[in-house]
Scaffold this active site. Structure first.
Site, mmCIF file in Angstrom:
data_model
loop_
_atom_site.group_PDB
_atom_site.id
_atom_site.type_symbol
_atom_site.label_atom_id
_atom_site.label_comp_id
_atom_site.label_asym_id
_atom_site.label_seq_id
_atom_site.Cartn_x
_atom_site.Cartn_y
_atom_site.Cartn_z
ATOM 1 N N ILE B 116 11.180 -27.351 30.793
ATOM 2 C CA ILE B 116 11.118 -28.645 30.958
ATOM 3 C C ILE B 116 10.627 -28.860 29.974
ATOM 4 O O ILE B 116 10.823 -30.089 29.366
ATOM 5 C CB ILE B 116 10.366 -28.547 32.365
ATOM 6 C CG1 ILE B 116 11.195 -27.980 34.063
ATOM 7 C CG2 ILE B 116 10.058 -30.309 32.601
ATOM 8 C CD1 ILE B 116 12.169 -28.881 34.048
ATOM 9 N N GLU B 121 4.810 -20.909 27.872
ATOM 10 C CA GLU B 121 6.690 -20.615 27.897
ATOM 11 C C GLU B 121 6.760 -21.156 26.545
ATOM 12 O O GLU B 121 7.280 -19.757 26.189
ATOM 13 C CB GLU B 121 6.853 -20.748 29.294
ATOM 14 C CG GLU B 121 6.754 -20.829 30.569
ATOM 15 C CD GLU B 121 6.311 -18.981 31.445
ATOM 16 O OE1 GLU B 121 7.064 -18.362 30.040
ATOM 17 O OE2 GLU B 121 5.190 -19.218 31.516
ATOM 18 N N HIS B 179 5.898 -28.468 38.051
ATOM 19 C CA HIS B 179 5.147 -27.380 38.626
ATOM 20 C C HIS B 179 3.516 -27.711 37.394
ATOM 21 O O HIS B 179 2.688 -27.050 38.504
ATOM 22 C CB HIS B 179 5.776 -26.332 37.010
ATOM 23 C CG HIS B 179 4.606 -24.741 37.632
ATOM 24 N ND1 HIS B 179 3.371 -24.175 36.738
ATOM 25 C CD2 HIS B 179 5.359 -23.927 38.959
ATOM 26 C CE1 HIS B 179 3.297 -23.312 37.277
ATOM 27 N NE2 HIS B 179 4.554 -22.756 37.813
ATOM 28 N N GLU B 210 0.153 -27.543 39.851
ATOM 29 C CA GLU B 210 -1.080 -26.169 39.542
ATOM 30 C C GLU B 210 -1.448 -27.528 37.945
ATOM 31 O O GLU B 210 -2.646 -26.854 37.274
ATOM 32 C CB GLU B 210 -0.454 -24.996 38.698
ATOM 33 C CG GLU B 210 0.076 -24.080 39.619
ATOM 34 C CD GLU B 210 0.251 -23.162 38.828
ATOM 35 O OE1 GLU B 210 0.392 -22.977 38.272
ATOM 36 O OE2 GLU B 210 0.809 -22.228 40.018
ATOM 37 N N VAL B 238 15.031 -24.579 38.870
ATOM 38 C CA VAL B 238 15.778 -24.542 39.921
ATOM 39 C C VAL B 238 14.674 -24.377 40.691
ATOM 40 O O VAL B 238 13.472 -25.433 41.026
ATOM 41 C CB VAL B 238 15.803 -23.019 39.903
ATOM 42 C CG1 VAL B 238 16.337 -22.361 38.743
ATOM 43 C CG2 VAL B 238 14.256 -22.322 40.053
#
Lengths: 482, 299
Positions: B116, B121, B179, B210, B238
């Protein structure tokens, strides 16, 4: 002459070394398979599921169990003190979570240094990490590999656990109680003529089901279901998993009244949403009628006494009219919080919550399963109370880091309103209804919406009276009018 | 005797050699003309949503780039390990994917993260990509979903058709669950909310599992704005574990339950961003930009 002698010695030495090296695994296993001449030297002798003959001089008192079902059964045999270590995937009972955990993927020395007199594994562990198990055996530890591969082997498995731990009598008692419960459940379902067609998905990976001799297949049968995927061969010898596939499921879609999806194996398992979005699944009867039961493998496929819990869950779901009955609460007496927990789960047809090991590893908000000081695992209503609280139907209270449910306290009208709002969808009608005592309540918005929607009526003075107690009959009347 | 010893020594050498990994020589990469697109996702252990999102995106790439081999890698080693152990599915991590590309002599490689944002990551993936650039004739990198201002606008517009009907009155809101991250890129979430508001969708709010804003922050915004009805969507590629359990689960800790307990009327939509045609198109656009861009500078 000297030279020849040296060569010969070296040759023999190398050959012996090579032979020993190649034959070592066979020799190690073979030695354990040699029948003993006299068994009188040993108080206890069993053969485990890997074929090893196990001898113990006395019942084990320092046990490390590396499989959650073994742990659960050892605790059921009153061996809480004798179990000194468990695996890393324990979830029941709560006391097992407080034992030292050992990982079969870690250094075997950790297990060896704990000096257990019995280590119980399952064949999967030996297949997955043979070096670990080998190291335990070579250190002289007694390692027993057990796993009942099908429903028929459960009894012998429990008895062997009992034998090794000096709990034969307890094992017999537990089995007798278990068999009695199974017979009782069967007696309730065997007269059912029109049986629901059930498809059991053991895993959403490759869309597998189970063989006829599996615990899950037996559970379906006892619960009064008709397994629609029978006569299948296992994926491999010793397994009860059977291949089926997406296309086959769709082909027999008109026979599937209930789709049962097993969850919990390392987070695997489909859920209502994931199953409903599969291509072609909209033609399956159970999907059209939204009859998908998600069930934790711990109570359906795991070889423990909690199999009866899984069967009862299936019975509730397969035949709600018969086995999801809440009429016993339809009385003119104030509802206790305990009774309301039962009623709320039954009315919502909510499957009970059974935690996996990962549940206990995650952070949680609100109540943590199994941590009420006033509701024990032995309580008949344990799962229903836990499910009601974890679903948000009713709340417990935290006092100095300890959680209480207060099962004998009484339910208020405001408590009931919160449950109803959570369960059903209500629109905010904004009709401007005036509720005089509204500002007294924490759930003012919920009360306002439910009054607007006609779920609750105000008294003559325009008050909601949310602190009033509710009888079972009143609660059921309101619920059935929704 | 010598022969026996020689055989034993050779066997030992072969065994040792067999255990070692292929090592690269320091020679310049050969231009074999072989081309590949590596799609890098965080990953999911949810088979069915993976089919609708990550796998669907992979299919789009195969269709759009028939001259390239399209392969996928996950950044989450936990998910890779879980899929391997539980489902016996082998999915590459980024290093393994590069090993495959090198072993099969791919010369022109485009790495397209389906992440995203440019968060943790992405940073970890970038470090691997940087280290690999001298092993390929061309190694290019596409941007994550929300990288430039235009990306935010494109995503907002793409989602408009889906979410506007959920905000038919001023009391209805759409809440996206992202997320969230400890990384400074977490600012992407509040920024995205601004873009929705600037596009006229004032009742869209973004929360994270988070990071910031939290669900409690979102509830405050909803109350401030007089919202009574909320539709929840995941803002994730997802609709996996977070969307299924943390967002729309029936348990007390899910956003759905928490919002209902606050008296909101709640609807949930389990639709990963990867299912959105506009989002898929934006990833393809990012890849196309990467293909047309200069190669990553070798240090």
């Amino acid at each position: 002459m000297k030279q020849v002698s040296y060569k010969l010695i070296l040759k023999i030495f190398l050959l012996v070394l090579l032979t020993l090296f190649i034959a070592r695994p066979y020799m190690e296993k073979g030695l354990s398979h040699v029948p003993t001449v006299s068994t009188s030297d040993y108080a206890i002798e069993i053969v485990d599921d890997a074929g090893y003959k196990i001898h113990l001089d006395k019942p084990a008192t320092r046990i490390i169990s590396l499989y959650s079902a073994h742990t659960e059964n050892l605790f059921a045999l009153d061996l809480a003190d004798e179990v000194i270590g468990v695996g890393t995937a324990e979830s029941f009972p709560r006391a097992a979570l407080e034992k030292k955990a050992y990982d079969y993927n870690a250094d075997p020395e950790k297990v060896i240094s704990a000096q257990p007199d019995l280590v119980i594994i399952r064949p999967f562990i030996e297949r997955h990490n043979p070096a670990f198990v080998d190291a335990l055996r070579r250190s002289g530890l007694t390692v027993v590999s057990l796993y009942p591969e099908n429903a028929q082997e459960f009894e012998s498995y429990i008895m062997r656990l009992g034998q090794m731990t000096g709990r034969e009598k307890k094992a017999e008692q537990m089995l007798s109680k278990f068999n009695g419960e199974m017979a009782n459940l069967l007696s309730q379902t065997e007269a059912i003529d029109k049986r629901v067609g059930v498809y059991f998905e053991s895993s959403d990976r490759d869309y597998t089901t189970v063989t006829d001799d599996s615990m899950a297949a037996r559970a379906i049968e006892i619960a009064g279901g008709r397994n629609v995927a029978t006569g299948l061969e296992a994926v491999e010898k010793g397994s009860t998993i059977a291949p089926f596939g997406l296309e086959h499921i769709v082909e027999i879609g008109d026979q599937i009244d209930v789709f049962v999806t097993q969850r919990g194996v390392m987070g695997a398992g489909g859920n209502w949403h994931s199953i409903s979005i599969r291509p072609g699944f909209d033609t399956i009867k159970a999907i059209q009628e939204e009859r998908v039961l998600e069930i934790n493998q711990k109570i359906v496929s795991s070889p423990t006494f909690r199999q009866t819990l899984g069967i009862k869950e299936m019975m509730r779901y397969f035949y709600p009219d018969r086995f999801n009955d809440y009429s016993m609460y339809d009385k003119e007496v104030a509802l206790t919080r305990r009774d309301f927990a039962n009623l709320s789960v039954l009315y919502a047809q909510k499957p009970i919550f059974v935690p996996t090991s990962s549940y206990f590893n995650s952070e949680y908000r609100g109540h943590k399963f199994g941590y009420f000081e006033d509701i024990s695992e032995a309580d008949d209503d344990y799962y229903f109370v836990e499910t009601a609280v974890l679903s948000g139907y009713i709340e417990g209270e935290k006092v100095d880091q300890e959680e209480y449910f207060y099962p004998d306290e009484l339910l208020t009208k405001e408590d009931l309103a919160k449950y109803i709002f959570l369960l059903k969808d209500f629109s905010h009608l904004n009709q401007g209804v005036v509720i005089n005592d509204l500002d007294q309540y924490e759930s003012a918005r919920i009360i306002s919406v439910l009054v607007e929607n006609g779920v609750f009526e105000l008294d003559e003075s325009g008050n909601f009276n949310g602190d009033e107690l509710v009888t079972g009959a009143e609660a059921i009347k309101i619920l059935e009018q929704l | 005797m010598k022969k026996l010893l020689t055989i034993l020594v050779m066997m030992a050498l072969l065994m040792v050699a067999g255990c070692s990994k292929t090592t690269l020589t320091g020679t310049a990469p050969e231009d074999t003309g072989k081309q590949a697109i590596l799609l890098v996702s965080f990953g999911t252990s949810y088979e069915d949503t993976r089919a609708l999102t990550i796998d669907a995106l992979e299919d789009k790439y195969k269709e759009a780039y028939p001259d390239y081999e399209v392969l996928e890698a996950f950044t989450s080693q936990i998910i890779i390990d879980l899929l391997k152990e539980r489902d016996h599915i082998e999915i590459y991590n980024v290093e393994e994917a590069f090993n495959y590309l090198k072993d099969n002599k791919f010369a022109h490689v485009v790495v397209q993260p389906t992440l995203i944002m440019n968060g943790a990551e992405y940073d970890e993936m970038l470090a691997v990509v940087e280290a690999e650039k001298e092993n390929f004739v061309e190694l290019k990198l596409g941007n994550p979903l929300l990288s430039q201002s235009e990306d935010y606008e494109a995503v907002v517009e793409s989602l408009r058709v889906e979410i506007e009907p959920k905000m038919a009155t001023e009391n209805e809101a759409v809440v996206f669950m992202g997320h969230g991250t400890h990384h400074f890129a977490n600012a992407t979430y509040p920024a995205l909310e601004y873009y929705f508001h600037d596009a006229g969708m004032k009742n869209v709010f973004i929360g994270t599992v988070e990071g910031y804003p939290t669900v409690d922050d979102v509830i405050e915004r909803l109350n401030e704005n007089g919202i009574t009805k909320v539709t929840l969507y995941p803002f994730m590629l997802v609709a996996g574990d977070h969307a299924t359990n943390d967002m729309s689960g029936d348990e007390e800790g899910s956003w759905k339950t928490m919002l209902k307990k606050e008296g909101f009327e709640v609807e949930t939509v389990l639709r990963g961003l990867g299912e959105d045609a506009g989002v898929q198109a934006l990833y393809l656009e990012h890849t196309e930009e990467a293909i047309n861009a200069e190669m990553l500078e070798a240090e």
